[in-house]
Design an enzyme around this catalytic site. Structure first.
Site, short mmCIF file in Angstrom:
data_model
loop_
_atom_site.label_atom_id
_atom_site.label_comp_id
_atom_site.label_asym_id
_atom_site.label_seq_id
_atom_site.Cartn_x
_atom_site.Cartn_y
_atom_site.Cartn_z
CE LYS A 136 -3.43 2.19 2.87
NZ LYS A 136 -4.48 1.88 4.18
CB SER A 211 -7.31 4.07 2.98
OG SER A 211 -6.46 3.54 4.06
CB SER A 235 -8.14 1.53 5.76
OG SER A 235 -9.13 2.65 6.15
#
Length: 528
Positions: A136, A211, A235
């Site tokens: 990520k 996210s 997330s």
């Protein structure tokens, strides 16, 4: 605060809630039709997977590489090729290190072919030797951009590896891509003005969540097999749900969070958790052991065998009726009921329905916990720690197309300037009672089944109509409990279904063990 003022505040709060409910009932169905008209014609699915190596688990790939049945470089090239096919459609990948990754894979092959491995490359120390891993963008990966979707950080290059990335590398994994996030990781659609918008592999008109949306998306396309996510309000779990893969939010403190941007401060620190995303349930536990390290793995007894027959299984089909959160979709409730039936009939486990009435305050409790203990304001992170962005000005700029910030980020920056300490204090007391309820229920041998989200993957931008639906995941961040998101196949329209499996602190192995059984019964990840 004087009693009369408190009474007035409660009255205003009740009136506002009622007005929002009425507005929602009238406007949301109309706007939902508008979104479908705008986006349905853009709907598409990624091409089918052609390379068998991309369909194997990380655990299996590591075994094949170590036993020399396949070369690490062939595995890396297979995933790089798959990313090249799918990323133009989904826009999940924000940066690559293909040349370096191929060289590192070749080095693994050379070491294995030599027949003389140092102890650092043993099965115990390097369980994922040669296996490609996604990362990520919020995590520092040395040599690549560390921007978290913020335009102001577009030239920030990481000079070190985040702790969890370093542990993955030490375990033999080879990072080769970074993936997209929501701006500064605080919204549940992965879109920003630096990297653009990420699209769902099952239906490109739909969101991937946030996210960690880029991670879950690229894993769902078979462009990656495993990855790193972080979770402060869902997330990891929301993207895993929307993309039909597994995602695990670890117990509070089990996995280090260092090396992320933005990093949690103040009361937020107690809510943030780093964990793995993957396509196959068998990879969750070995990944978590790498993430946690030997000492924390021992503390959480991750090597202990789990006897599911000794556990108590509870199920809750919705939050009990929050005014700010959507009702749970009928298909999601039906899927959860099927899991209950499967556990009872196939595994002979008793499943007890429960109603924890304070769960309906998940949003308010999450907000109160986030506001506790001070910490940096979101508007400070928006400026890349160079002062504070004036979000009212940014809203005006956004209206004329001149802002570098997304509407959700600007809105959060505005909302956080309106503090409500008395309301927060009230819901911190609610939290204390909720924590007692959950702790008593789960004790040291309980598991709770709970929806991952109230709606199937929405259209792009549609979360603006349902900004508080993350409460279904966020409530467990306040409690710090381990949670595994499990895929349950596809809806009648081809969108992923799923549910959360929750347990007591440091009992991560329980939810992971049950996730493996659920995968057996429901098939796990489905090719898009």
């Amino acid at each position: 605060m004087p009693p009369g003022t408190m009474s007035l505040a409660r009255t205003v709060d009740t009136v506002v809630r009622a007005l929002l409910t009425v507005i929602g009932l009238v406007m949301k169905p109309i706007l939902a039709v508008v979104f479908s008209v705008i986006y349905d014609w853009r709907s598409a699915k990624v091409p089918p997977v052609q390379e068998d190596l991309c369909l194997k688990s990380a655990t299996e790939l590591a075994k094949l590489i170590r036993t020399r049945k396949v070369k690490a470089v062939d595995v890396m090239e297979a995933f790089i090729n798959r990313v090249g096919i799918v990323n133009p459609m989904v826009n999940a990948v924000t940066a690559t290190r293909y040349e370096a990754a191929i060289l590192e894979a070749e080095e693994v092959d050379t070491k294995l072919d030599s027949g003389h491995l140092d102890s650092q490359y043993s099965q115990e120390n390097a369980p994922f030797l040669g296996v490609p891993t996604s990362v990520k963008e919020a995590f520092a990966l040395k040599g690549l951009r560390h921007a978290s979707g913020l335009v102001k950080r577009k030239n920030k290059i990481a000079t070190f590896d985040a702790e969890v990335v370093a542990r993955l590398k030490k375990a033999g994994a080879i990072p080769y891509i970074l993936t997209n996030v929501s701006e500064l990781c605080m919204w549940y659609e992965s879109a920003n003005y630096l990297n653009g918008r990420t699209c769902n592999a099952y239906d490109t008109s739909r969101i991937v969540g946030g996210s960690s949306g880029g991670e879950a998306c690229i894993i769902s396309t078979a462009g990656a097999v495993m990855g790193v996510g972080s979770d402060i309000g869902g997330s990891i779990r929301m993207p895993a749900f929307f993309n039909g893969v597994f995602g695990h939010k670890a117990s509070r403190g089990l996995v280090p969070n260092e090396g992320q941007y933005p990093i949690a401060t103040g009361g937020e620190r107690a809510l943030l958790s780093t964990g793995p995303l993957c396509r196959y349930a068998e990879d969750i536990l070995p990944l978590l052991k790498v993430f946690a390290g030997p000492e924390s793995s021992h503390k959480a007894k991750l090597d202990d065998q789990v006897d599911l027959s000794k556990l108590k299984i509870y199920s809750m089909l919705d939050d009990g009726g929050s005014l700010f959160v959507s009702p749970v979709d009928k298909q999601l409730k039906e899927a959860q009921c099927k899991v209950e039936k499967y556990l009872e009939e196939k595994l002979k486990l008793k499943v007890e329905r429960v109603n924890i009435h304070r769960m309906r305050y998940g949003l308010e409790v999450w907000t109160a916990k986030m506001n506790s203990g001070g910490g940096k304001k979101f508007a400070e992170f928006m400026s890349d720690d160079n002062g504070r962005v004036n979000c009212v000005v940014e809203l005006l700029k956004w209206l004329v197309g001149c802002s570098q910030h997304t509407l959700p980020a600007i809105s959060l920056g505005i909302v956080e300037s309106f503090s409500m300490p008395e309301t927060d204090k009230k819901f911190l007391k609610v939290f204390d009672k909720l924590e007692l309820d959950i702790t008593k229920l789960l004790a040291n041998d309980g598991i709770l089944l709970y929806p991952s989200h109230p709606k199937l993957a929405p259209y792009h931008n549609e979360p603006i109509l349902y900004p508080f639906n993350f409460a279904y995941t966020g409530v467990f961040n306040t409690l710090g409990l381990p949670v595994t998101q499990c895929p349950l196949g596809l809806s009648k329209d081809g969108h992923p279904l799923g549910l959360q499996v929750v347990t007591g602190m440091n009992n991560d192995r329980f939810t992971i063990a049950l996730a493996r059984e659920i995968e057996k019964g429901f098939g796990g990840w489905v090719k898009p």
